[in-house]
Design a protein around this motif. Structure first.
Motif, short mmCIF file in Angstrom:
data_model
loop_
_atom_site.label_atom_id
_atom_site.label_comp_id
_atom_site.label_asym_id
_atom_site.label_seq_id
_atom_site.Cartn_x
_atom_site.Cartn_y
_atom_site.Cartn_z
N LEU A 20 13.24 -9.57 -54.92
CA LEU A 20 14.07 -9.62 -56.12
C LEU A 20 15.28 -8.73 -55.90
CD1 LEU A 20 14.71 -10.33 -59.06
CD2 LEU A 20 13.17 -8.49 -59.77
N THR A 21 16.46 -9.32 -56.01
CA THR A 21 17.70 -8.59 -55.76
C THR A 21 18.65 -8.78 -56.94
OG1 THR A 21 17.50 -8.98 -53.37
CG2 THR A 21 19.65 -8.28 -54.20
N VAL A 22 19.16 -7.67 -57.46
CA VAL A 22 20.13 -7.71 -58.54
C VAL A 22 21.52 -7.54 -57.93
CG1 VAL A 22 20.85 -6.73 -60.74
CG2 VAL A 22 18.45 -6.70 -60.10
N ILE A 23 22.38 -8.51 -58.21
CA ILE A 23 23.69 -8.56 -57.55
C ILE A 23 24.82 -8.34 -58.56
CG2 ILE A 23 25.32 -10.05 -56.33
CD1 ILE A 23 22.93 -11.48 -55.10
N GLY A 24 25.67 -7.37 -58.28
CA GLY A 24 26.89 -7.19 -59.06
C GLY A 24 27.95 -8.15 -58.53
N VAL A 25 28.44 -9.04 -59.40
CA VAL A 25 29.42 -10.03 -58.93
C VAL A 25 30.87 -9.59 -59.18
CG1 VAL A 25 27.80 -11.94 -59.22
CG2 VAL A 25 29.33 -11.34 -61.11
N GLY A 26 31.04 -8.34 -59.63
CA GLY A 26 32.38 -7.83 -59.81
C GLY A 26 32.99 -8.16 -61.16
N SER A 41 9.03 -8.59 -76.73
CA SER A 41 8.24 -9.78 -76.38
C SER A 41 9.02 -10.70 -75.45
CB SER A 41 7.83 -10.53 -77.65
OG SER A 41 8.94 -11.11 -78.30
N ILE A 42 10.33 -10.79 -75.68
CA ILE A 42 11.19 -11.61 -74.81
C ILE A 42 11.29 -10.99 -73.43
CG2 ILE A 42 13.56 -12.41 -74.44
CD1 ILE A 42 13.82 -12.70 -77.46
N PHE A 43 11.51 -9.69 -73.38
CA PHE A 43 11.64 -9.00 -72.10
C PHE A 43 10.34 -9.09 -71.30
CE2 PHE A 43 15.06 -5.95 -73.96
CZ PHE A 43 15.97 -6.99 -73.94
N LYS A 44 9.22 -8.93 -71.98
CA LYS A 44 7.92 -9.00 -71.31
C LYS A 44 7.70 -10.38 -70.71
CE LYS A 44 2.96 -8.31 -71.99
NZ LYS A 44 1.88 -7.99 -72.97
N LYS A 45 8.08 -11.41 -71.45
CA LYS A 45 7.93 -12.78 -70.96
C LYS A 45 8.80 -13.01 -69.72
CE LYS A 45 8.14 -17.61 -72.44
NZ LYS A 45 8.45 -18.54 -73.55
N HIS A 46 10.02 -12.49 -69.75
CA HIS A 46 10.88 -12.58 -68.57
C HIS A 46 10.20 -11.93 -67.37
CE1 HIS A 46 13.93 -14.33 -70.91
NE2 HIS A 46 14.67 -13.26 -71.20
N GLY A 47 9.65 -10.73 -67.59
CA GLY A 47 9.00 -10.00 -66.51
C GLY A 47 7.82 -10.78 -65.94
N GLU A 48 7.00 -11.35 -66.80
CA GLU A 48 5.84 -12.12 -66.35
C GLU A 48 6.26 -13.35 -65.56
OE1 GLU A 48 3.90 -12.89 -70.04
OE2 GLU A 48 2.85 -10.96 -70.09
N ILE A 98 14.62 -5.03 -68.33
CA ILE A 98 13.38 -5.62 -67.81
C ILE A 98 12.96 -5.01 -66.47
CG2 ILE A 98 13.75 -7.80 -69.03
CD1 ILE A 98 14.64 -9.04 -66.37
N SER A 99 13.71 -4.05 -65.97
CA SER A 99 13.43 -3.47 -64.65
C SER A 99 12.05 -2.84 -64.56
CB SER A 99 14.50 -2.44 -64.29
OG SER A 99 14.52 -1.37 -65.22
N GLU A 100 11.51 -2.35 -65.68
CA GLU A 100 10.22 -1.68 -65.66
C GLU A 100 9.07 -2.61 -65.28
OE1 GLU A 100 8.38 -1.11 -69.76
OE2 GLU A 100 10.49 -1.44 -70.30
#
Length: 225
Positions: A3-9, A77-84, A113-115
């Protein structure tokens, strides 16, 4: 799995790093944050689109733009679902990238959601204020000067303290408290450059303090000297 988080500028697709482009091309899934549920509108995606060979790889993640404290259970609840969901895809061996405007360490939605992830790789991007300084041809700080980045959603006393202490100030989310910002600039007899929609087709730059008399667009920063 990765999993990579990319800054697109800040807006110009040519300001994405070579490494970011390579990771986008190699990805199995490209995650893009959106402000409205069901939306496919994303500035980060627009910037990176020329490097995406298969748009079917793109998945949209809804991040509600509401008060997080007042809607804590709903938002979590939304963030947790994203994480799952993302963790499930990682377990399937997918190589995933998450696109964000500017740099992933400055006001990035992914932080919420990083956690949920054990390991995340980050690729830095050019923040809007660094590109803004280059466009305006004005250094952010020289010699012994100090520089601060302040968010106009912050507590007003903290914002005033920043203006009292620092020589050069980058102002983010200008539209959140335009009245206070104008007062502080005038009181300190400071100069300012406003930059709106940097790197986009509707880019606008002005040094007129009266730009604050009307509601400015969301993607507006100020460089105060």
């Amino acid at each position: 799995m990765q999993l990579t988080v990319i800054g697109v500028g800040p807006g110009d697709s040519e300001l994405i790093t070579v490494k970011a482009v390579r990771m986008i091309k190699e990805a199995d899934i490209i995650l893009v944050p959106v402000k409205k549920e069901g939306s496919t509108k994303s500035t980060a995606l627009d910037i990176a689109k020329k490097y995406i060979e298969d748009m079917d790889k793109v998945l949209y993640l809804y991040f509600p733009m509401i008060n997080l404290e007042q809607n804590k259970d709903y938002v979590e609840s939304i963030f947790k679902k994203h994480g799952e969901n993302i963790n499930q895809q990682l377990q399937e061996g997918k190589k995933i990238v998450y696109l964000t405007l500017g740099d992933p360490m400055i006001y990035c939605t992914f932080t919420y959601i990083s956690e949920y992830f054990e390991k995340v790789n980050y690729i830095p991007g050019i923040p809007s204020f660094l590109n803004g300084a280059a466009i305006s041809r004005k250094p952010l700080c020289i010699e012994r000067e100090s520089m601060a980045v302040v968010n106009m959603t912050d507590d007003e006393d903290k914002i005033k303290m920043v203006f009292d202490i620092h020589d050069s100030i980058v102002v983010m989310k200008v539209c959140a408290n335009q009245k206070l910002l104008k007062e502080l600039i005038n009181e300190g007899k400071r100069s300012v450059t406003f930059l709106t929609n940097i790197g986009l087709d509707n880019e606008y730059i002005t040094e007129d303090i009266n730009y604050l008399n009307e509601k400015v667009p969301y993607f507006t920063i100020g460089i105060v000297r």
